[in-house]
Design an enzyme around this catalytic site. Structure first.
Site, PDB file in Angstrom:
ATOM      1  CB  SER A  10      -0.904  -0.005   1.246  1.00  0.00           C
ATOM      2  OG  SER A  10      -1.591   1.217   1.389  1.00  0.00           O
ATOM      3  N   GLY A  11       0.256   2.351  -0.524  1.00  0.00           N
ATOM      4  CA  GLY A  11       0.854   3.661  -0.413  1.00  0.00           C
ATOM      5  C   GLY A  11       0.457   4.381   0.852  1.00  0.00           C
ATOM      6  CG  ASP A  12      -2.153   6.265   3.752  1.00  0.00           C
ATOM      7  OD1 ASP A  12      -1.792   6.096   4.933  1.00  0.00           O
ATOM      8  OD2 ASP A  12      -2.618   7.341   3.339  1.00  0.00           O
ATOM      9  CG  ASP A  13      -2.158   4.036   7.829  1.00  0.00           C
ATOM     10  OD1 ASP A  13      -0.937   4.073   8.056  1.00  0.00           O
ATOM     11  OD2 ASP A  13      -2.936   4.960   8.108  1.00  0.00           O
ATOM     12  CB  SER A  51       2.732   0.293   4.173  1.00  0.00           C
ATOM     13  OG  SER A  51       2.315   1.633   4.019  1.00  0.00           O
TER      14      SER A  51
END
Length: 480
Positions: free
Chosen positions: A259-262, A293
């Site tokens: 992921s690019g976030d959580d 991540s």
């Protein structure tokens, strides 16, 4: 053409089903039998369905260029008539099915074949505008309305989104580019959002390139998310994996997320809107999760947590090249609480922080938040953690005058990276205890000595969602 679906709780196919198939083959006739084809598969679901159809029956074309939004919606609208007659299943066959947003119905299963790819349209007009979430007061990307998710449902009962690891591709690059350039007037769509619903299952799919969050159950109860592979470029904006939001009785398990976030972000509303709406996330189980991540957390609690988060149980968590293991994010003005969090059995490799808590996460929906709304963070338990190649063990920042309390950390071994920080534990405005933790924790978390590992208890009782099972369902379909 519909045939039937059938269900059994054992893996032994009902003799009546087998006989029924033989009879159908016999009655088709010798001349036509050569041209008959059959779709058959087994799948696990909380509910099996009595009726079925294929999106191709409603004019759908899986060529990757034909827009199938109307075909999907027409099929679902047709199948909705069977909600009181054993429910229905919509089958998505092999192919590349381009579509905009469509709405699900109750007592319904959306099933993607292993060779089916659902392609999210890149045309903004294919995503109707809907109201902002009442617990947020505005969209996350922009004030006001937001685009409906690719797969959307509201006020539903008993809905299943599953497949044989079929793929949902949000084609998010266009959305990410517009977001970064500030060219979006409304909040980006998610891949899957289910609102105000009960008995929700999302399983056995591959989700890629979401415009924003991937899976967002919000204001729901009895939710099972399992067997998902979620993939996004690690620099894509806000591509959270799974975001349970103001939900009760939720289980997330056996998922692999890049992921690019959580990877998992637990939420319950934003500042004064979340406080007013007052719906917590509680009774949440997360287990057997693998996450990558580099810029965010494996599991984040907050930062939108104004309705409260409680009774979270996470275990058997693996992370590789991630910013932090478990992160609690809040701020003055949030109100609400995060309490009764239990984490055990984390294996972490290449991390910036193992533990991170902050009371300084200051983004607000507007300037109308209450500066006296102080969040309560208490009874946070971590145990049985092994980490390697770590830059810093912990960054724990409570709120001055309102410390985070009841922190318990035990049986933790952290191997440091070559470029690790000299100060390994940075603690302010927190209180708690530790046992068998290396490197040595800060003075605000005093070591209780050997033999006190059990201080950080993990609940032994079972939450209701842990007992929610699936049954084996059978799908047969004759087509020409």
């Amino acid at each position: 053409m519909e045939l039937w679906t059938s269900a059994r709780r054992s893996k032994v196919i009902d003799v009546r089903v087998v006989l029924g198939v033989l009879v159908l083959f016999y009655t088709i006739g010798v001349e036509s039998r050569k041209s008959v084809k059959w779709d058959y598969f087994e799948y696990g679901a909380s509910s099996c369905r009595a009726h079925s159809a294929s999106v191709s029956d409603f004019g759908g074309v899986g060529d990757g260029t034909t827009v199938n939004t109307k075909a999907f919606q027409a099929a679902i609208d047709h199948l909705s008539q069977f909600s009181s007659e054993g429910g229905s299943l919509l089958y998505v066959p092999p192919g590349r099915w381009l579509t905009g947003s469509f709405n699900l119905t109750s007592y319904f299963t959306l099933y993607l074949d292993k060779d089916a790819v659902l392609l999210g349209s890149e045309n903004e007009s294919e995503y109707p505008l809907i109201e902002p979430l009442p617990s947020y007061g505005r969209g996350r990307d922009a004030d006001g309305a937001r685009y409906s998710s690719l797969i959307f449902g509201k006020n539903l009962t008993d809905v299943v989104i599953t497949g044989a690891n079929g793929t949902i591709d949000g084609q998010g690059e266009l959305w990410w580019t517009k977001f970064r350039a500030g060219k979006l007037d409304y909040t980006r769509p998610y891949l899957i959002e289910i609102m105000f619903s009960t008995d929700v299952q999302i399983s056995n799919l591959t989700l890629i390139n979401s415009p924003s969050w991937n899976v967002h159950p919000v204001y729901c109860s009895n939710v099972v998310v399992q067997g998902l592979t979620i993939l996004a470029p690690v620099k894509s904006p806000n591509t959270d994996g799974i975001n349970p939001d103001s939900c009760t009785n939720t289980r997330i398990q056996d998922c692999y997320i890049v992921s690019g976030d959580d990877c998992v972000a637990v939420k319950s509303g934003w500042d004064e809107y979340g406080i007013s709406f007052g719906m917590p996330t509680k009774q949440l189980v997360i287990r057997r999760l693998t996450c990558i991540s580099p810029t965010s957390a494996v599991i984040a609690l907050g930062s939108e947590m104004s309705g409260g988060i409680e009774d979270v149980r996470a275990e058997d968590i693996t992370a590789i090249d991630s910013e932090s293991g478990v992160r609690i994010k809040t701020a003055v003005g949030r109100g609400g609480y995060v309490k009764d969090v239990y984490v055990r059995g984390m294996t972490l490799k290449t991390m910036k922080w193992v533990f991170w808590m902050t009371g300084n996460y200051g983004s607000h929906p507007d300037n109308n938040y209450d500066p006296n709304a102080i969040p309560v963070i208490q009874n946070i338990n971590y145990r049985d953690v092994v980490a390697e190649n770590v830059t810093m063990a912990a960054k724990l920042e409570g709120i001055a005058g309102d410390p985070f309390t009841g922190i318990c950390i035990s049986n933790v071994t952290i191997g440091l990276a070559q470029n690790s920080k000299k100060l390994q534990w940075n603690c302010t405005d927190v209180a708690g205890i530790t046992s068998e933790v290396n490197p040595k924790p800060c003075d605000l978390l005093p070591d209780q000595g050997q033999g006190k590992i059990e201080e950080c208890n993990f609940p032994e009782d079972s939450l209701p969602v842990q007992n929610m099972g699936v049954q084996t369902c059978y799908f047969f379909r004759r087509h020409w």
